[in-house]
Design an enzyme around this catalytic site. Sequence first.
Site, PDB file in Angstrom:
ATOM      1  N   VAL A 182      23.914 -47.058   8.406  1.00 14.82           N
ATOM      2  CA  VAL A 182      22.541 -47.132   7.906  1.00 14.82           C
ATOM      3  C   VAL A 182      21.719 -48.050   8.808  1.00 14.82           C
ATOM      4  O   VAL A 182      22.209 -49.089   9.244  1.00 14.82           O
ATOM      5  CB  VAL A 182      22.517 -47.706   6.464  1.00 14.82           C
ATOM      6  CG1 VAL A 182      21.100 -47.835   5.942  1.00 14.82           C
ATOM      7  CG2 VAL A 182      23.368 -46.868   5.532  1.00 14.82           C
ATOM      8  N   CYS A 183      20.471 -47.658   9.063  1.00 17.90           N
ATOM      9  CA  CYS A 183      19.510 -48.548   9.730  1.00 17.90           C
ATOM     10  C   CYS A 183      18.133 -48.244   9.173  1.00 17.90           C
ATOM     11  O   CYS A 183      17.995 -47.651   8.110  1.00 17.90           O
ATOM     12  CB  CYS A 183      19.558 -48.417  11.252  1.00 17.90           C
ATOM     13  SG  CYS A 183      18.848 -46.887  11.894  1.00 17.90           S
ATOM     14  N   ARG A 184      17.085 -48.624   9.881  1.00 13.93           N
ATOM     15  CA  ARG A 184      15.717 -48.423   9.382  1.00 13.93           C
ATOM     16  C   ARG A 184      15.354 -46.946   9.329  1.00 13.93           C
ATOM     17  O   ARG A 184      14.851 -46.453   8.336  1.00 13.93           O
ATOM     18  CB  ARG A 184      14.732 -49.201  10.259  1.00 13.93           C
ATOM     19  CG  ARG A 184      13.300 -49.061   9.832  1.00 13.93           C
ATOM     20  CD  ARG A 184      12.370 -49.912  10.724  1.00 13.93           C
ATOM     21  NE  ARG A 184      10.990 -49.493  10.553  1.00 13.93           N
ATOM     22  CZ  ARG A 184      10.405 -48.525  11.240  1.00 13.93           C
ATOM     23  NH1 ARG A 184      11.068 -47.855  12.150  1.00 13.93           N
ATOM     24  NH2 ARG A 184       9.147 -48.207  11.024  1.00 13.93           N
ATOM     25  N   MET A 223      16.623 -46.308   5.985  1.00 16.51           N
ATOM     26  CA  MET A 223      16.004 -46.969   4.836  1.00 16.51           C
ATOM     27  C   MET A 223      14.575 -46.493   4.590  1.00 16.51           C
ATOM     28  O   MET A 223      14.084 -46.596   3.466  1.00 16.51           O
ATOM     29  CB  MET A 223      16.033 -48.494   5.022  1.00 16.51           C
ATOM     30  CG  MET A 223      17.433 -49.088   4.936  1.00 16.51           C
ATOM     31  SD  MET A 223      18.285 -48.752   3.369  1.00 16.51           S
ATOM     32  CE  MET A 223      17.318 -49.746   2.229  1.00 16.51           C
TER      33      MET A 223
END
Length: 98
Positions: free
Chosen positions: A62-64, A90
Amino acid sequence: MKEISVMEVQQALEQGQAINLIDVREVDEVESGHIPGIIHIPLGLLEFRMHELNKNEPYVMVCRSGGRSGNAAQFLESQGFDVSNMVGGMLAWNGEVK
């Protein structure tokens, strides 16, 4: 590289499934809001901390927005890990945030 949608991750969590989420964002990004229960390993430290992970377990990166987590997923996959990238990151997440 395998991909998983935000909805698939959210549904799995809502159903009580154990998912190994690795958030590769920087500390300030994670502190401003993250999915509860994540493992936080900033992308720049992943190479040095991958010994903390188990090659027999699947992970969701997961990242931005999905770019850094895609890089992380490709790297871990090349090291023999079972990983998927959460598409949209996200920015697309509508579930619980801590």
